[in-house]
Design an enzyme around this catalytic site. Sequence first.
Site, short mmCIF file in Angstrom:
data_model
loop_
_atom_site.label_atom_id
_atom_site.label_comp_id
_atom_site.label_asym_id
_atom_site.label_seq_id
_atom_site.Cartn_x
_atom_site.Cartn_y
_atom_site.Cartn_z
N TRP A 32 -12.54 6.25 -5.38
CA TRP A 32 -11.72 6.21 -6.54
C TRP A 32 -12.23 4.75 -7.22
O TRP A 32 -12.17 3.69 -6.44
CB TRP A 32 -10.29 5.95 -6.27
CG TRP A 32 -9.40 6.02 -7.61
CD1 TRP A 32 -9.13 7.01 -8.12
CD2 TRP A 32 -8.85 4.90 -7.83
NE1 TRP A 32 -8.13 6.54 -9.13
CE2 TRP A 32 -7.96 5.21 -8.78
CE3 TRP A 32 -8.50 3.46 -7.63
CZ2 TRP A 32 -7.25 4.55 -9.71
CZ3 TRP A 32 -7.94 2.48 -8.31
CH2 TRP A 32 -7.01 2.97 -9.46
N GLU B 205 2.31 11.07 -16.98
CA GLU B 205 1.27 11.00 -16.02
C GLU B 205 0.49 12.46 -15.86
O GLU B 205 -0.87 12.28 -15.36
CB GLU B 205 1.62 10.48 -14.53
CG GLU B 205 2.77 11.16 -13.88
CD GLU B 205 3.02 10.50 -12.57
OE1 GLU B 205 4.25 11.02 -12.30
OE2 GLU B 205 2.19 10.04 -11.82
N LYS C 200 -2.94 9.25 -5.42
CA LYS C 200 -1.86 9.49 -4.65
C LYS C 200 -1.18 8.23 -3.80
O LYS C 200 -0.21 7.90 -3.92
CB LYS C 200 -1.99 10.54 -3.64
CG LYS C 200 -0.53 10.84 -2.93
CD LYS C 200 0.36 11.48 -3.86
CE LYS C 200 1.65 12.02 -3.11
NZ LYS C 200 2.53 12.03 -4.22
N LYS D 266 6.91 11.15 -15.38
CA LYS D 266 6.39 12.47 -15.10
C LYS D 266 5.45 12.93 -16.34
O LYS D 266 4.27 13.22 -16.06
CB LYS D 266 7.23 13.52 -14.77
CG LYS D 266 7.97 13.35 -13.39
CD LYS D 266 7.04 13.70 -12.08
CE LYS D 266 6.34 12.52 -11.66
NZ LYS D 266 7.05 11.59 -10.96
N ARG E 250 -5.47 11.98 -2.50
CA ARG E 250 -5.44 10.87 -3.00
C ARG E 250 -5.91 10.25 -4.43
O ARG E 250 -5.69 9.41 -4.83
CB ARG E 250 -5.93 9.80 -1.91
CG ARG E 250 -5.23 9.96 -0.37
CD ARG E 250 -6.28 9.72 0.63
NE ARG E 250 -6.57 8.10 0.71
CZ ARG E 250 -5.93 7.38 1.25
NH1 ARG E 250 -4.75 7.35 2.12
NH2 ARG E 250 -6.12 5.93 1.19
N ASN F 163 -12.77 1.39 2.32
CA ASN F 163 -11.56 1.58 1.41
C ASN F 163 -10.90 0.21 1.24
O ASN F 163 -10.72 -0.50 2.22
CB ASN F 163 -10.70 2.37 2.11
CG ASN F 163 -9.29 2.60 1.39
OD1 ASN F 163 -9.21 2.18 0.25
ND2 ASN F 163 -8.15 2.87 1.92
N GLY F 164 -10.81 -0.14 -0.10
CA GLY F 164 -10.32 -1.62 -0.25
C GLY F 164 -10.87 -2.43 -1.18
O GLY F 164 -11.84 -1.80 -1.84
N GLU G 27 12.54 8.19 -14.91
CA GLU G 27 11.55 8.97 -13.95
C GLU G 27 11.02 10.36 -14.84
O GLU G 27 9.96 10.69 -14.60
CB GLU G 27 12.13 9.51 -12.87
CG GLU G 27 11.71 10.50 -11.78
CD GLU G 27 10.08 9.95 -11.42
OE1 GLU G 27 9.85 8.78 -11.64
OE2 GLU G 27 9.46 10.60 -10.98
N HIS H 226 18.30 -0.35 -31.36
CA HIS H 226 17.79 -1.67 -31.37
C HIS H 226 16.27 -1.78 -31.57
O HIS H 226 15.72 -2.98 -31.10
CB HIS H 226 18.22 -2.42 -30.14
CG HIS H 226 19.59 -2.75 -29.95
ND1 HIS H 226 20.32 -3.47 -30.64
CD2 HIS H 226 20.81 -2.18 -29.03
CE1 HIS H 226 21.60 -3.60 -30.38
NE2 HIS H 226 21.88 -2.57 -29.49
N CYS I 184 -9.55 5.45 -2.59
CA CYS I 184 -10.66 5.74 -1.82
C CYS I 184 -10.12 6.41 -0.30
O CYS I 184 -8.97 5.81 0.31
CB CYS I 184 -11.45 4.46 -1.26
SG CYS I 184 -12.26 3.86 -2.82
C1 F6R Z 1 4.37 8.96 -10.00
C2 F6R Z 1 3.88 8.29 -8.60
C3 F6R Z 1 3.49 6.93 -8.25
C4 F6R Z 1 4.00 6.48 -6.93
C5 F6R Z 1 3.98 5.04 -6.61
C6 F6R Z 1 4.21 4.71 -5.46
O1 F6R Z 1 4.45 10.24 -9.80
O2 F6R Z 1 3.56 9.13 -7.68
O3 F6R Z 1 4.38 6.30 -9.40
O4 F6R Z 1 5.47 6.75 -6.84
O5 F6R Z 1 2.30 4.96 -6.68
O6 F6R Z 1 3.87 5.32 -4.38
P1 F6R Z 1 4.45 5.26 -3.05
O7 F6R Z 1 5.81 6.07 -3.01
O8 F6R Z 1 3.71 6.03 -2.04
O9 F6R Z 1 4.51 3.69 -2.57
#
Ligand code: F6R
Length: 591
Positions: A71, A471, A586, A468, A27, A95-96, A464, A487, A2
């Site tokens: 959200w 997601e 985000k 990617k 976000r 927000n929260g 990583e 294993h 949010c």
């Molecule tokens: C993946 C991604 C998330 C963030 C995670 C932490 O692409 O963006 O996994 O890395 O939510 O976010 P921050 O770095 O803002 O604490």
Amino acid sequence: MCGIVGCVSKENCYEKILSTLSGLEYRGYDSAGIAMLSSSKTLNVRKKKGYVSNLKGKPLPGETGIGHTRWATHGKPSDANAHPHVSGKFALVHNGIVENFRALKGELLEQGEEFLSETDSEVIVKLIAKAYRGDFFEAVVKACERLEGSYALAVLCSDDPGEIIGVRQGSPLVAGAAPDALYLCSDVPALCGAAEFICPASDGEFIRIRDGNICFCDGNGREICKEFSRVPPESRSSSVMSGTFMEKEIAEIPRALSDTFKSLSATDFAPCARILRGARHVYAVACGTALHAAQAFGDIAESEVRCPVSCFAASEFRYRDPLIGRDDLLVAVSQSGETADTLQAARLAKERGAYVLAVTNIAQSSLASLADFTIVMRAGSEIAVAATKSYNCQLLCLYYLAAQMKYYRVQEFPDWFSQFSSLSSAAEEVFACFPQMSALAAKFKDARGMFYLGRGLDVRTAAEGALKVKEIAYVFAEGYAAGELKHGTLALIEEGFPVFAVSTCSALASKTENALAEAKARGARTVLFSQNVSALSESCADFKCALPVIHEKLMPILAVIPLQYFACRMCLLRGFDPDKPRNLAKSVTVE
Ligand code: F6R
């Protein structure tokens, strides 16, 4: 997650709120809404499931307004659950998460209140309306006293046109000032297009915008002296002319690395010399992509500094009653600096007397204000939900930190320290493999699953790369230590299954190659990523991607780039939007 906005202007500010809400879209959200209050004390609300653009149309009248991107947490995405929520003379955005909302809602229902939404937020506006005895501020304070959990609020009262009350408890809130308007907002990047000066609130602080002023105060109305700072130019909202933000942000990696490197200076670390020299135990915490960076830091720092480093998902660290205490260092890594779990982990470390060092992209973030010392990376604003350039910059900052720790302890830098300056141009060289990544994405676009393998530091890159593709392309992927293949997971390999191996560590290259050969023997289509010429030439892989040569310890900063781009291409070829992956946000400001 949010996002909230508040705006008071001399003229109608509907469009200003709409445009600030657009800045919060990155976000992640599923519905949006605006409430406007006119000088004739009329409240009007427009809220809709779906995009902010659904709110376009004839501006609602008013010089004071609040807006929200939701959200969903409590209740599905719908017009009714969208904010603002209204009760009597009040409109509110939140927000929260209100953790005791069920008990509060039960109480309000017993008193005859009726609810129009399934949200926890509607409880707050009802509490405010019930507490109102003619004093807007007092009613908000009284309602907040009943809340448990995290919240940032912006509230309007139709008796007080020209006034917004904001409050922050656990969720971010920033005040902003421009010549023509005063603002509240959930984050700095969204506000930067509009405001010239900003000032973040701390937990427990109220922000009152009225009579053309912004005033910070405590729950007793006592003013708190705060300093506004000029909006940093790199935080200003960026726009993408063509392509997606994710593609743009991958293209910005060389510049982001160069800006970050230029901003790092050994002398800046002097304030934390004591802990860098003497920390007994180092902890590193983060979430998601940032956790992979923290884990790479753990690998590097432990081997260079010869001091124990433990890495944890921040959400786990909080609840494991860690042994952390005085003389320990906690490194908290977060692009946004607002991730709820990372913030809580940092708070816990502080409570136990540890020194908290933050690595973040946002200098005014909650994490930066909580930490004893902050390294601000200069990735520039990252809008796409999937982190890309911030990961490369986090790694650079964390390697730099490990190098400083080594220097403070043994007066010697690691042998890779002198090669930081080559990273930016080496990152540009990596772009040469993008056509090959596009071709591979076309080949694998219908894959139902993938493996990403690595050994040593390459395990972090593999993890990583897998994150990617999960997601944004919605392809299930596992990224893990190549030695683990036999294993258990080898059982999943069948004809045509894509297996990517990252092999940048010369001492482990033959072992990674063995794992790849085992997968290939069972029908996998294999791809090898390496800078190591002999590893590439000897490999049985079906496809080989040559990476630029730089000190192999620094390779994680570069080797991830083709994987970021591959995931982006997979996503686009599968018909999805990489900037707005489903269900994700985000900035994860709730636990
Ligand atoms: C993946 C991604 C998330 C963030 C995670 C932490 O692409 O963006 O996994 O890395 O939510 O976010 P921050 O770095 O803002 O604490």
